[in-house]
Enzyme design. Structure first.
Site, short mmCIF file in Angstrom:
data_model
loop_
_atom_site.label_atom_id
_atom_site.label_comp_id
_atom_site.label_asym_id
_atom_site.label_seq_id
_atom_site.Cartn_x
_atom_site.Cartn_y
_atom_site.Cartn_z
N SER A 139 0.16 2.23 1.95
CA SER A 139 -0.71 3.22 1.32
C SER A 139 -1.47 2.53 0.20
CB SER A 139 0.14 4.35 0.73
OG SER A 139 -0.60 5.16 -0.16
N TYR A 152 7.67 7.31 -4.02
CA TYR A 152 6.67 6.93 -3.01
C TYR A 152 5.98 5.62 -3.36
CZ TYR A 152 2.92 7.72 0.43
OH TYR A 152 2.06 7.61 1.49
#
Length: 257
Positions: A139, A152
């Site tokens: 990401s 995350y």
């Protein structure tokens, strides 16, 4: 790419499903994986549409032995495994002091540890056939941080480091390892986040997209799913031998600032 096999975790919805559709168009046989109850039906429809072979597993990525079983099942079903796309991921947003330990551990387990266990399980087969393409969906949060996403961001940074190590160890055996780092993609998961954010901030959904979701991007558009899928296909090619240990950032200019 006929007769080549790809295993894609989290491939019955969102980014993973988009990647799976692209690989199917290219003639790859696919092991689908996900938690959707209609996963077998999804796999069957795509297989029939593109005249490929497909199978489905709902292996629990929280369990290392289940991940190993998923890889072994893929090899047993198709006879080999050429491409592994580690895509599955979960999210939870909270200030650090309120972040539930169970949520933190689950995100680390699925978003990062599962990448290691799946790659480890595939390694022997890829070395044996002297061909392997490991594609890790990280990401933009693998290279940038945002508030309230401690688990995350930690996991996605870890995936990029792991990608580099696997690239070095895989080089003598024609095993490449790369990461794709997208910004926001308009998947069902993100659409749900938009609705939640609109309620929380008392904004319209369009305001959430502009002022929250795409605020940090120079290009005020969601990252097209096709761009991620095209990148994955490129990284899987025979000719991509020297493309390894790299993170490809598709973030509309977010990380350029």
């Amino acid at each position: 790419m006929k007769n080549k096999t790809v295993l894609i975790t989290g491939s019955t919805s969102g980014i993973g499903l988009g990647i799976a559709n692209h690989f199917a168009k290219e003639g790859y046989n696919i092991m689908f994986h996900g938690l959707e109850l209609n996963g077998e039906e999804i796999a069957k429809k795509i297989a029939e549409k593109h005249h490929i072979k497909a199978a489905f597993s709902n292996a629990n990525l929280l369990q290392p032995e289940a991940i190993e079983g998923l890889v072994n099942e893929t090899i047993k079903t198709f006879g080999h495994l050429h491409v592994l796309v580690n895509n599955a991921g979960i999210q939870y947003v909270s200030p650090i002091e309120d972040f539930p330990n169970s949520k933190y551990e689950a995100i680390i387990a699925i978003n990062m540890n599962a990448v290691f266990y799946a790659s480890k399980a595939a390694w022997k087969q890829m070395k044996k056939q002297k061909f392997g393409r490991i594609i890790n969906v990280s990401s933009v949060h693998g290279i940038r941080a945002s508030e309230f996403k401690s688990a995350y961001v930690t996991a996605k940074h870890g995936v990029i480091g792991m990608t580099k190590v696997m690239a070095l160890e895989g080089a003598p055996f024609n095993i490449t390892s790369n990461a794709i780092c997208p910004g926001y993609v308009k998947t069902p998961l993100v659409e749900g986040q938009i609705k939640d954010q609109a309620k929380a901030h008392q904004m319209t959904e369009s305001e959430v997209i502009e002022k929250v979701m795409l605020k940090k991007q120079a290009v005020k558009e969601f990252v097209p799913l096709e761009a991620i899928s095209d990148m994955a296909i490129l990284l899987a090619k025979n000719s991509s031998t020297t493309i390894t240990g790299t993170s490809f950032v598709l973030d509309g200019g977010w990380s350029a600032q």
